[in-house]
Design a protein around this motif. Structure first.
Motif, PDB file in Angstrom:
ATOM      1  N   ALA A 190      -5.106  -2.944   4.059  1.00 16.41           N
ATOM      2  CA  ALA A 190      -4.115  -3.650   3.247  1.00 16.41           C
ATOM      3  C   ALA A 190      -3.380  -4.692   4.078  1.00 16.41           C
ATOM      4  CB  ALA A 190      -3.127  -2.651   2.650  1.00 16.41           C
ATOM      5  N   THR A 240       2.716   1.595  -3.575  1.00 21.19           N
ATOM      6  CA  THR A 240       1.790   1.885  -4.671  1.00 21.19           C
ATOM      7  C   THR A 240       1.025   3.184  -4.473  1.00 21.19           C
ATOM      8  OG1 THR A 240       0.059   0.540  -3.611  1.00 21.19           O
ATOM      9  CG2 THR A 240       1.500  -0.559  -5.202  1.00 21.19           C
ATOM     10  N   ALA A 296      -6.496   2.864   5.034  1.00 19.90           N
ATOM     11  CA  ALA A 296      -5.919   2.114   3.922  1.00 19.90           C
ATOM     12  C   ALA A 296      -4.880   1.110   4.394  1.00 19.90           C
ATOM     13  CB  ALA A 296      -5.303   3.085   2.911  1.00 19.90           C
ATOM     14  N   PHE A 345      -1.421   3.664  -2.382  1.00 18.80           N
ATOM     15  CA  PHE A 345      -2.844   3.371  -2.218  1.00 18.80           C
ATOM     16  C   PHE A 345      -3.552   4.320  -1.247  1.00 18.80           C
ATOM     17  CE2 PHE A 345      -6.241   0.691  -0.204  1.00 18.80           C
ATOM     18  CZ  PHE A 345      -7.091   0.684  -1.283  1.00 18.80           C
ATOM     19  N   ALA A 380       0.820  -1.208   0.000  1.00 18.58           N
ATOM     20  CA  ALA A 380       0.000   0.000   0.000  1.00 18.58           C
ATOM     21  C   ALA A 380       0.855   1.260   0.000  1.00 18.58           C
ATOM     22  CB  ALA A 380      -0.930  -0.012   1.209  1.00 18.58           C
TER      23      ALA A 380
END
Length: 350
Positions: A137, A117, A133, A119, A114
């Motif tokens: 994740a 990337t 998040a 995220f 996460a």
């Protein structure tokens, strides 16, 4: 018989006294954690600040910095101990631990993925999205790791001890290799964040973080102890547990999901901290026996005290520098794990 009747450590009462001692130790550990630091505080100053009658400086220091950290360390350690007890009961294996069998590594991989990337940034338009998040994740990674280890280790309804440990080694290796690739492609800013996950720390504690992970942790704290009687029955074998009316498969699913959820949340805010889930339940069993109705609360308070004390050591031994708390725990946990391995070896040879 008379000596058993009047013995002060009778098996029916001993867990109560052990648990009472653990609660007292937990209070001491929390006060010690709050009072330790560059600006030491006495217990009186802590009590006055918590009651709202302390000085403005002490109150700000405690409420904004030290109390969130102490609470996160204690609750995270407690949940790790609780999940360790649940996994040991589910696998009927005293060596089961969220870190040793790959659950923490899976959660770490989810959180690292996460971060790299980006995220959390994608969820900025959702209320509390970026904050949730990482635990989501990490929960996903922990769930996948738990499911993989369980499937590999299960054979005709029984968990193979050697296979369990080898599956944990494999999952840890796979997660480690993937984390290595993600580290290779990470930016400089992301690399600084990734160091946190590899070593473990509660230094980023805040009330906001605690609020974000509270639903995950409270879910495990409420669900897992409800299956204490079922785990007691499953210790006699799954077939016997079914004859006793235990819905074995439903218990398995509840424990796996609750453990993955809780470990994912812990990993998301503390990084990977191993061995607490191994040490906590065992210390309580040595003192009070294997009944899961007592092991669950005992493992929670033991694990919480262990991590709270480890955090105090981590931030005071080389002050003003800070040792990652995962290193402190591993220093104690690794020899303890070897002790358990030798104990199991002797038991198997007997």
């Amino acid at each position: 018989m008379a000596s058993q009747r009047f013995h002060p450590l009778h098996w029916r009462t001993r867990p109560v006294w052990v648990l009472a001692v653990l609660v007292a130790i937990s209070v001491v550990a929390l006060f010690w954690s709050i009072g330790s630091g560059p600006v030491p505080l006495t217990w009186g100053e802590i009590a006055h600040a918590l009651s709202g009658s302390g000085s403005e400086q002490a109150s700000a220091l405690i409420w904004k910095l030290r109390l969130p950290r102490a609470v996160l360390a204690f609750v995270a350690g407690g949940v790790l101990g609780l999940c360790g007890a649940a996994l040991q009961g589910l696998f009927r294996n005293p060596l089961a631990d969220p870190g040793l069998i790959g659950i923490s590594a899976g959660g770490t991989l989810g959180a690292v993925t996460a971060i790299v990337t980006g995220f959390p940034v994608l969820l900025e338009g959702i209320p509390r999205g970026p904050l949730l998040a990482l635990p989501l994740a990490a929960f996903t990674g922990a769930l996948l790791a738990t499911a993989a280890v369980y499937r590999i280790a299960a054979w005709h309804g029984r968990i193979q001890v050697a296979t369990l440990l080898l599956a944990g080694v494999a999952v840890n290796a796979i997660a480690g290799s993937m984390i290595g690739w993600l580290t290779f492609i990470a930016t400089d800013g992301q690399l600084r964040d990734l160091t946190f996950w590899s070593l473990g720390s509660v230094g980023g504690a805040s009330w906001e973080n605690l609020a974000a992970c509270a639903p995950f942790l409270l879910g495990a704290m409420l669900i897992l102890p409800r299956h204490a009687r079922a785990l007691n029955a499953m210790a006699l074998g799954e077939a016997n547990a079914r004859h006793m009316g235990v819905a074995v498969e439903r218990v398995k699913r509840a424990i796996v999901l609750s453990t993955a959820l809780a470990i994912g949340a812990v990993v998301a805010f503390t990084g990977a901290i191993g061995f607490v889930g191994l040490i906590g339940p065992h210390l309580f069993r040595l003192a009070a026996g294997p009944d899961h109705r007592w092991v669950f609360p005992g493992a929670f308070f033991t694990g919480g005290s262990l991590l709270a004390v480890a955090d105090v050591i981590a931030r005071t031994v080389v002050a003003p520098a800070e040792i990652p708390v995962g290193i402190i725990v591993a220093t104690v946990g690794a020899p303890f794990f070897l002790f358990l391995l030798l104990k199991e070896k002797r038991r198997g040879a007997a």
